[in-house]
Design an enzyme around this catalytic site. Structure first.
Site, PDB file in Angstrom:
ATOM      1  N   SER A 118      10.569  48.455 105.488  1.00 39.79           N
ATOM      2  CA  SER A 118       9.335  48.644 106.266  1.00 39.79           C
ATOM      3  C   SER A 118       9.547  49.633 107.416  1.00 39.79           C
ATOM      4  O   SER A 118       8.616  50.305 107.847  1.00 39.79           O
ATOM      5  CB  SER A 118       8.856  47.299 106.811  1.00 39.79           C
ATOM      6  OG  SER A 118       9.919  46.612 107.435  1.00 39.79           O
ATOM      7  N   VAL A 169      16.324  44.306 108.621  1.00 34.30           N
ATOM      8  CA  VAL A 169      16.807  45.689 108.650  1.00 34.30           C
ATOM      9  C   VAL A 169      17.484  45.973 107.316  1.00 34.30           C
ATOM     10  O   VAL A 169      18.410  45.256 106.915  1.00 34.30           O
ATOM     11  CB  VAL A 169      17.797  45.897 109.821  1.00 34.30           C
ATOM     12  CG1 VAL A 169      18.238  47.359 109.880  1.00 34.30           C
ATOM     13  CG2 VAL A 169      17.152  45.484 111.140  1.00 34.30           C
ATOM     14  N   LYS A 178     -17.026   4.774 104.375  1.00 30.44           N
ATOM     15  CA  LYS A 178     -15.900   5.381 103.661  1.00 30.44           C
ATOM     16  C   LYS A 178     -15.671   4.667 102.328  1.00 30.44           C
ATOM     17  O   LYS A 178     -15.440   5.300 101.299  1.00 30.44           O
ATOM     18  CB  LYS A 178     -14.643   5.334 104.528  1.00 30.44           C
ATOM     19  CG  LYS A 178     -14.754   6.246 105.754  1.00 30.44           C
ATOM     20  CD  LYS A 178     -13.404   6.692 106.244  1.00 30.44           C
ATOM     21  CE  LYS A 178     -13.550   7.880 107.187  1.00 30.44           C
ATOM     22  NZ  LYS A 178     -14.536   7.646 108.286  1.00 30.44           N
TER      23      LYS A 178
HETATM   24  N1  DCP Z   1      12.008  44.997  97.079  1.00 27.67           N
HETATM   25  C1  DCP Z   1      11.377  44.955  95.842  1.00 27.67           C
HETATM   26  N2  DCP Z   1      11.047  43.758  95.284  1.00 27.67           N
HETATM   27  C2  DCP Z   1      11.296  42.602  95.935  1.00 27.67           C
HETATM   28  C3  DCP Z   1      11.930  42.619  97.188  1.00 27.67           C
HETATM   29  C4  DCP Z   1      12.276  43.843  97.731  1.00 27.67           C
HETATM   30  O1  DCP Z   1      11.140  46.000  95.241  1.00 27.67           O
HETATM   31  N3  DCP Z   1      10.944  41.447  95.381  1.00 27.67           N
HETATM   32  C5  DCP Z   1      12.309  46.290  97.690  1.00 27.67           C
HETATM   33  C6  DCP Z   1      11.042  46.854  98.289  1.00 27.67           C
HETATM   34  C7  DCP Z   1      11.134  46.459  99.711  1.00 27.67           C
HETATM   35  C8  DCP Z   1      12.625  46.615  99.962  1.00 27.67           C
HETATM   36  O2  DCP Z   1      13.232  46.156  98.744  1.00 27.67           O
HETATM   37  O3  DCP Z   1      10.379  47.291 100.552  1.00 27.67           O
HETATM   38  C9  DCP Z   1      13.123  45.840 101.146  1.00 27.67           C
HETATM   39  O4  DCP Z   1      12.780  44.471 100.990  1.00 27.67           O
HETATM   40  P1  DCP Z   1      12.305  43.607 102.230  1.00 27.67           P
HETATM   41  O5  DCP Z   1      12.158  42.221 101.721  1.00 27.67           O
HETATM   42  O6  DCP Z   1      13.221  43.817 103.364  1.00 27.67           O
HETATM   43  O7  DCP Z   1      10.819  44.130 102.517  1.00 27.67           O
HETATM   44  P2  DCP Z   1      10.271  45.192 103.566  1.00 27.67           P
HETATM   45  O8  DCP Z   1      11.379  45.870 104.296  1.00 27.67           O
HETATM   46  O9  DCP Z   1       9.333  46.054 102.799  1.00 27.67           O
HETATM   47  O10 DCP Z   1       9.395  44.330 104.578  1.00 27.67           O
HETATM   48  P3  DCP Z   1       9.937  43.441 105.811  1.00 27.67           P
HETATM   49  O11 DCP Z   1       9.470  44.087 107.073  1.00 27.67           O
HETATM   50  O12 DCP Z   1       9.298  42.113 105.607  1.00 27.67           O
HETATM   51  O13 DCP Z   1      11.431  43.385 105.716  1.00 27.67           O
HETATM   52 MG    MG Z   2      12.875  44.816 105.197  1.00 23.64          MG
END
Ligand code: DCP
Ligand code: MG
Ligand code: MN
Length: 336
Positions: A179, A190, A72
């Site tokens: 999502s 949510v 080493k």
């Molecule tokens: N959003 C966006 N830009 C960001 C954060 C969020 O445009 N930097 C918008 C798009 C996302 C929505 O807000 O789809 C919801 O944000 P979430 O962080 O809750 O993301 P998702 O619902 O898409 O995914 P998850 O299942 O991780 O909550």
């Molecule tokens: Mg979300």
């Protein structure tokens, strides 16, 4: 790996002992005491050596330095560092940063800072770190917040919020976006959108709906409550459905005017990546897209807007796609 804090390297061979100490510290943090102690002994011997070590043979001649350690030392002399350090340490570091970034309110910078301060576990954070109010909540509900929510439970949460909201005002629209609306089998949080078709009732709703949800004990922790520059309002917090074995879940609520229903729905449905490309496309077409609406006739100089342009009529998501010259894409087709 962190710089070990107890011993400091000086002398002719500090470049060697420094590197070896990183390895010793890594083994120590992995509870491999036997190896750690072995390294510490060799490190002391090398530190006490009264001239610069220039070869493997010379290292071997030092009491307390065996063949493997001499290898080493020779690697450090030749390359300035140990590959093993990168192997053992960077792997660990990445894992710890990943763990720390799961604390709501902690980004890469905070995670790295905690790491540099020597914290390695959530218990370290709980007992030794200085935490913001957000991070305290994030840590308290760490495992719940970091577990995915099955669609069925998202629907239950949606119904719960809808029922509470409807006791305050009839005719409200309560809809989960994010999502969930994109059809994912599980969700990170949510995202509830609330509006009212009469175009007015949304204004005094925000506070009273949140108050109602607090009274029921449904909302357990508030993260952010804010009014947007337009008149959308956004709440970020933590909720829990009544009943045994229910987890704490991250809940986002936005209350929007009916005139912004479609652009707000589109924004809140995402994905974030989809939103970025839609905005970029709008910009290229001399328009401007946000959660508040779609504007045309926007003149820009570089990034700066010279004119705000005028608001287009967007009664539906379909109309937004049409203004942008795109074919409609259902929420399920908006992951990219
Ligand atoms: N959003 C966006 N830009 C960001 C954060 C969020 O445009 N930097 C918008 C798009 C996302 C929505 O807000 O789809 C919801 O944000 P979430 O962080 O809750 O993301 P998702 O619902 O898409 O995914 P998850 O299942 O991780 O909550
Ligand atoms: Mg979300
Ligand atoms: Mn969200």
């Amino acid at each position: 790996c962190s710089q070990p804090s107890t011993s400091h390297s000086k002398g002719f061979n500090s470049h060697i002992t420094k590197e070896l100490e990183k390895l010793a510290a890594a083994y120590k943090s992995k509870n491999d005491t036997w190896r750690a102690v072995g390294y510490q002994k060799a490190i002391s011997a090398i530190r006490n050596y009264s001239k610069e070590i220039t070869s493997r043979e010379e290292a071997l001649g030092i009491r307390g330095v065996g063949a493997r350690l001499a290898d080493k030392v020779s690697e450090i002399i030749e390359s300035g560092k140990l590959r093993k350090v990168a192997e053992v340490c960077e792997d660990d570091e990445a894992k710890t940063l990943q763990l720390f970034m799961g604390v709501w309110g902690a980004g890469p910078t905070t995670a790295k800072n905690w790491y540099i301060q020597g914290f390695r576990t959530l218990d370290d954070l709980q007992t030794k770190a200085t935490l913001t109010r957000h991070q305290q909540i994030g840590l308290k509900h760490y495992s719940d917040i970091n577990s995915r929510i099955p669609r069925e439970e998202v629907a239950e949460i949606e119904n719960y919020v809808r029922e509470a909201a409807l006791t305050i005002k009839e005719g409200l629209i309560v809809m989960v976006c994010g999502s969930y609306r994109r059809g994912k089998p599980t969700c990170g949080d949510v995202d509830v959108l609330i509006t009212h078709p009469d175009g007015q009732s949304h204004t005094n709703l925000f506070k009273s709906v949140l108050k109602k949800l607090h009274e029921n004990g449904f909302l357990t922790d508030d993260l952010v409550t804010q009014e947007d520059n337009g008149n959308q309002q956004k709440y970020l917090g933590v909720c829990k459905l009544p009943g045994a074995h229910k987890k704490h879940r991250r809940l986002d609520v936005i209350v929007v005017p009916y005139a912004e229903y479609a652009p707000a729905t589109m924004y809140f449905t995402g994905s974030a990546h989809f939103n970025r490309s839609m905005r970029l496309l709008a910009t290229k077409m001399g328009m401007s897209l946000s959660e508040h609406g779609l504007r045309a006739g926007v003149v820009r100089q570089g990034r700066e807007k010279l004119t705000e342009g005028y608001l287009l009529d967007t009664p539906s998501e379909e109309s937004i796609f049409a203004h942008l010259g795109l074919e409609y894409r259902s929420p399920q087709e908006r992951d990219h």
